[in-house]
Design an enzyme around this catalytic site. Structure first.
Site, mmCIF file in Angstrom:
data_model
loop_
_atom_site.group_PDB
_atom_site.id
_atom_site.type_symbol
_atom_site.label_atom_id
_atom_site.label_comp_id
_atom_site.label_asym_id
_atom_site.label_seq_id
_atom_site.Cartn_x
_atom_site.Cartn_y
_atom_site.Cartn_z
ATOM 1 N N ARG A 7 33.299 61.356 -52.778
ATOM 2 C CA ARG A 7 32.322 60.403 -53.336
ATOM 3 C C ARG A 7 30.959 61.075 -53.513
ATOM 4 N NH1 ARG A 7 30.017 56.805 -48.353
ATOM 5 N NH2 ARG A 7 30.596 58.234 -46.684
ATOM 6 N N SER A 33 26.857 53.454 -50.603
ATOM 7 C CA SER A 33 28.081 54.044 -50.041
ATOM 8 C C SER A 33 28.924 54.756 -51.085
ATOM 9 C CB SER A 33 28.921 52.951 -49.361
ATOM 10 O OG SER A 33 28.211 52.394 -48.275
ATOM 11 N N GLU A 54 33.188 41.737 -58.647
ATOM 12 C CA GLU A 54 33.915 42.861 -59.229
ATOM 13 C C GLU A 54 34.561 42.514 -60.575
ATOM 14 O OE1 GLU A 54 34.140 41.858 -56.109
ATOM 15 O OE2 GLU A 54 33.395 43.531 -54.913
ATOM 16 N N PHE A 79 38.149 46.468 -53.068
ATOM 17 C CA PHE A 79 37.541 45.383 -53.842
ATOM 18 C C PHE A 79 37.700 45.616 -55.346
ATOM 19 C CE2 PHE A 79 34.481 45.622 -50.072
ATOM 20 C CZ PHE A 79 35.216 44.729 -49.333
ATOM 21 N N HIS A 105 36.443 55.040 -50.752
ATOM 22 C CA HIS A 105 36.911 54.543 -49.455
ATOM 23 C C HIS A 105 38.400 54.185 -49.506
ATOM 24 C CE1 HIS A 105 32.590 54.318 -49.242
ATOM 25 N NE2 HIS A 105 32.624 54.029 -47.947
ATOM 26 N N ASP A 113 37.224 50.832 -40.517
ATOM 27 C CA ASP A 113 36.971 49.652 -41.341
ATOM 28 C C ASP A 113 38.113 48.644 -41.286
ATOM 29 O OD1 ASP A 113 34.639 50.872 -41.971
ATOM 30 O OD2 ASP A 113 35.014 51.090 -44.113
ATOM 31 N N ARG A 163 36.093 58.543 -48.440
ATOM 32 C CA ARG A 163 34.842 58.457 -47.676
ATOM 33 C C ARG A 163 34.594 59.679 -46.791
ATOM 34 N NH1 ARG A 163 33.324 53.690 -43.485
ATOM 35 N NH2 ARG A 163 34.994 54.617 -42.268
#
Length: 318
Positions: A7, A33, A54, A79, A105, A113, A163
């Site tokens: 990322r 993020s 989204e 998401f 992620h 998470d 991530r």
């Protein structure tokens, strides 16, 4: 070679190559993020923070694409794809719009998470959609170069990012190409086809196997669709034994793509798939989860030995 999360390579490339006025970037409220904030800070007039919406983000990206823009729609993969299947299928894939869906992620490498944030079905979603190209870089440099390529690439793409910080594999001498795999290490006893963070685990496994005089190829499959069928065939025929490694459900991802390729080319070799075994994981560190759910280098070693054993048994029975 630069260590860093994929990322981070994405965010840096958007910042460095975002001068192109056609480039627009959208994010669903997590730009810190996903690293898309770097583009937003430099080019605020072409950055759109859509908030936790989204579906609206994907439809807006598709609309901007039909107006000639190169639209990067970015969010956590759970998401981005979990909440937008209709919009992605109709407004991006079916309409063949120039939208780059960037999901960060991914996989159980997200760790603490928890299972609802550990996207392990996104490759299955996106591989099955006509028109969609699917890319997962293995390190910072490959993510950086791939982002640059995507700015000039016409057509919808799913870009799968991670991530965690990973060790650098490539430097600026490497050249990323859509549809091309890269053989990082040549071997003769078996081949490991890996993608994303699992390239790192596969290289660890190869090192462990070398200490036992087992010689394996490690191939980075960063474009999962369209797959590099020629490279798959070349390595499978040369070694006669195949292991796939992915941070994704074993259903619908890289492993199935490799099996489809082997079947379509009438190549019959022993194959084992390393990945999440059709279950949800739980909260834990990446190392804990990789060990428990079979994604660790030690499990890759076991699977390589198993396919080599199958290969030897097959020869003995002839």
């Amino acid at each position: 070679m630069k260590d860093g999360a994929t990322r981070d390579g994405y965010g840096a490339a958007l910042q460095d190559f975002g001068e192109n006025p056609k480039v627009v970037v959208l994010d669903a409220g997590v730009s810190d993020s996903t690293r898309s904030k770097k583009f937003g800070d430099k080019f605020p007039d072409r950055f759109f923070n859509m908030g936790i919406s989204e579906g609206d983000m994907v439809c807006t990206a598709a609309g901007l694409a039909t107006a000639g823009k190169v639209a990067f729609a970015t969010s956590f993969a759970c998401f981005l794809l979990g909440r937008t299947m209709d919009q992605v299928l109709v407004s991006v894939a079916y309409s063949n719009t120039n939208v780059k869906l960037v999901g960060t992620h991914t996989g159980i490498a997200v760790g603490p998470d928890g299972p609802t944030a550990q996207m392990i079905v996104d490759l299955a979603y996106t591989r099955a959609m006509p028109n969609l190209t699917v890319i997962q870089p293995a390190d910072y440099e490959e993510a950086y170069q791939a982002t640059k390529v995507l700015i000039d690439h016409e057509g919808p793409v799913y870009f799968r990012l991670g991530r965690p910080k990973v060790k650098g594999l490539y430097d600026s001498n490497y050249k990323f190409e859509i549809g091309k795999g890269h053989t990082i290490q040549e071997g003769s006893d078996a081949v490991i086809f890996a993608s994303g963070v699992m390239v790192q685990e596969s290289l660890k496994a190869a090192e462990q196997l070398r200490a036992e005089a087992v010689d394996v190829s490690v191939v980075n499959i960063s474009t999962i669709k369209p797959l590099d069928h020629n490279l798959v065939a070349e390595q499978a025929r040369k070694t006669g034994a195949v292991v796939t490694a992915e941070d994704h459900n074993v259903i619908g991802g890289l492993g199935d793509a490799i099996l489809d390729s082997l079947a379509s080319q009438d190549i019959s070799v022993p194959v084992r798939k390393v990945g999440v075994r059709d279950t949800f994981a739980e909260t834990g560190s990446q190392d804990q989860l990789f060990e428990k759910y079979g994604l660790s280098s030690s499990n890759i070693v076991s699977q390589v030995k198993e396919v080599i054993g199958k290969k030897s048994a097959s020869k003995a029975s002839v």
